[in-house]
Write a protein that holds these residues in place. Sequence first.
Motif, PDB file in Angstrom:
ATOM      1  N   SER A 186      44.011  44.193  55.573  1.00 33.19           N
ATOM      2  CA  SER A 186      43.027  44.938  56.363  1.00 33.19           C
ATOM      3  C   SER A 186      42.429  46.110  55.604  1.00 33.19           C
ATOM      4  CB  SER A 186      43.687  45.472  57.647  1.00 33.19           C
ATOM      5  OG  SER A 186      44.293  44.444  58.380  1.00 33.19           O
ATOM      6  N   THR A 187      42.940  46.398  54.409  1.00 31.46           N
ATOM      7  CA  THR A 187      42.494  47.534  53.609  1.00 31.46           C
ATOM      8  C   THR A 187      42.305  47.081  52.171  1.00 31.46           C
ATOM      9  OG1 THR A 187      44.815  48.158  53.219  1.00 31.46           O
ATOM     10  CG2 THR A 187      43.676  49.222  55.082  1.00 31.46           C
ATOM     11  N   THR A 188      41.715  47.956  51.356  1.00 35.02           N
ATOM     12  CA  THR A 188      41.472  47.583  49.958  1.00 35.02           C
ATOM     13  C   THR A 188      41.933  48.628  48.944  1.00 35.02           C
ATOM     14  OG1 THR A 188      39.226  48.531  50.043  1.00 35.02           O
ATOM     15  CG2 THR A 188      39.455  46.181  50.575  1.00 35.02           C
ATOM     16  N   LEU A 226      48.507  44.955  57.010  1.00 30.86           N
ATOM     17  CA  LEU A 226      47.636  46.053  56.599  1.00 30.86           C
ATOM     18  C   LEU A 226      47.101  45.851  55.181  1.00 30.86           C
ATOM     19  CD1 LEU A 226      49.470  49.175  58.084  1.00 30.86           C
ATOM     20  CD2 LEU A 226      47.552  47.868  59.029  1.00 30.86           C
ATOM     21  N   GLN A 251      45.910  48.976  62.297  1.00 32.35           N
ATOM     22  CA  GLN A 251      44.766  48.631  61.464  1.00 32.35           C
ATOM     23  C   GLN A 251      43.700  49.737  61.527  1.00 32.35           C
ATOM     24  OE1 GLN A 251      42.078  45.315  62.715  1.00 32.35           O
ATOM     25  NE2 GLN A 251      42.919  44.309  60.898  1.00 32.35           N
ATOM     26  N   GLU A 258      42.253  55.541  55.098  1.00 32.41           N
ATOM     27  CA  GLU A 258      41.688  55.084  53.831  1.00 32.41           C
ATOM     28  C   GLU A 258      40.312  55.688  53.592  1.00 32.41           C
ATOM     29  OE1 GLU A 258      41.809  50.904  51.600  1.00 32.41           O
ATOM     30  OE2 GLU A 258      40.520  50.844  53.380  1.00 32.41           O
ATOM     31  N   ALA A 259      39.506  55.796  54.644  1.00 32.41           N
ATOM     32  CA  ALA A 259      38.161  56.366  54.504  1.00 32.41           C
ATOM     33  C   ALA A 259      38.213  57.820  54.037  1.00 32.41           C
ATOM     34  CB  ALA A 259      37.408  56.262  55.833  1.00 32.41           C
ATOM     35  N   ARG A 263      42.613  52.105  58.276  1.00 30.19           N
ATOM     36  CA  ARG A 263      41.225  52.163  57.813  1.00 30.19           C
ATOM     37  C   ARG A 263      40.664  53.575  57.923  1.00 30.19           C
ATOM     38  NH1 ARG A 263      39.264  46.462  60.651  1.00 30.19           N
ATOM     39  NH2 ARG A 263      39.881  45.097  58.900  1.00 30.19           N
ATOM     40  N   ARG A 264      41.054  54.274  58.966  1.00 29.22           N
ATOM     41  CA  ARG A 264      40.604  55.655  59.150  1.00 29.22           C
ATOM     42  C   ARG A 264      41.148  56.541  58.040  1.00 29.22           C
ATOM     43  NH1 ARG A 264      38.574  59.609  59.211  1.00 29.22           N
ATOM     44  NH2 ARG A 264      38.231  61.189  60.821  1.00 29.22           N
TER      45      ARG A 264
END
Length: 444
Positions: free
Chosen positions: A89-91, A86, A43, A50-51, A47-48
């Motif tokens: 947990s992400t978009t 995941l 997760q 994705e940023a 997220r890392r």
Amino acid sequence: MATSQKQRQMSLLVFMAPVGYQTAAWRDPQSRVEDLYGLALPQAIARRVEAAKIHALFLADWLSFEETGKNPDQTGYEPFTTLGALAASTTKIGLIGTAATTFIQPYHLARYFSQLDWLSQGRIGWNIVTGTTGHENFNVELPPRHERYARAYEYMDVVTGLWDAWCDDAVKNDRHLGVWADRSRIAALNHAGEQYKVEGPLLVPRSPQGWPVLVQAGASDSGKDFAAKFAEVVFTATPTLPLAQTFYSDLKARTRASNREDASIRIHPGLMPIVGDDEADARRIHDELMDLVDDREGFARVSGMLLHVDLAGLDWNDRIPAQRLLSPEVAVKTRDANSRYDYYYDMAVNKGYSVRQLLREIMKSAGHSVVVGSAEQVADHMQQWFEEGAADGFAILPPTVPVGLDRFLDEVVPILQARGLFRTEYVDGTLRDNLGLARPTSRD
């Protein structure tokens, strides 16, 4: 190095290597090896990544506990359950999972990926493999590579047919008339072939992308022909620029011969970036990482990658006698053939690598390109390959996590963005939209 192709941008995938892609990375004091198999680690990585606006996270899969399975790089997260977690947990980021056509029924696979595409709002991809190991766990005999691919063609007909069983306009949601779906717009597949008999249809409507993005990683002639017909993203091991250019032009030509446009398939060589403050610092990082490798554990891998060659009586500094190795022409016909055999055979026979040199080559990158240098040097490498007909993007193999991954995302990605080679924001929509891939049209 100034960019000359401002209108074209590369796509980037990141390989899910929770403790780092380099074999001994788990031993790094900063790895999170203690957190393996829980949700928090993948997760945090998702997220890392994705940023940083990376296009997709790529999950490989293993189906057997190999001889060197004592290291955590040899095991992994089960893709379907992890993709689902995941997705919640992400978009924005795409999520690509691996599944083998040899070991899972096509109805199950079509249903799983369709549901995941719905749950993620259109961010799923399927890395199609035929399987090279795992038969010992599935009560089947693994067919030769050419036969596995022959079966996979029919498998794809079934899966894509199931995804297309519902027309895009089948669901009406008409509360007033009490009509949720128009049954005339839902068709049974009624497939009856040599390998599969599947009636269909699926129990869910056509997913947001129509089909999940189709990904493939085969490098043999059979694999490239299969990719030319079906794949939209290709993950490949081409460690040098000439090899990458040859693979790129060959696969694009095969794609055109399959009546598809060049832009319908995006080729992503694997790249392991070792980023330092400067080249000397990066080489220090690389050397320290290589020093973590336990040679004894890697000895079996050298044998395995060269199709279980007999290394008896050889010292670390010895060359492998050519007569002990199968020629590439013979090797390709064996059940255990792998797409990187030719590369390692060339190193062993033509370049005269010792057992130790082969071990280090296999352990550091598994046949992928490794760039050791400053962030600027890594970006220069990527730009050269991108602009000189070797890549549409890259599959990044972080040498260590979190440090190696962070240095690429924090230092290399901004340089690529400043040069106009990589986007600064996601496109609204699906993974297909972000990759510039067309959505498969609905049947009439």
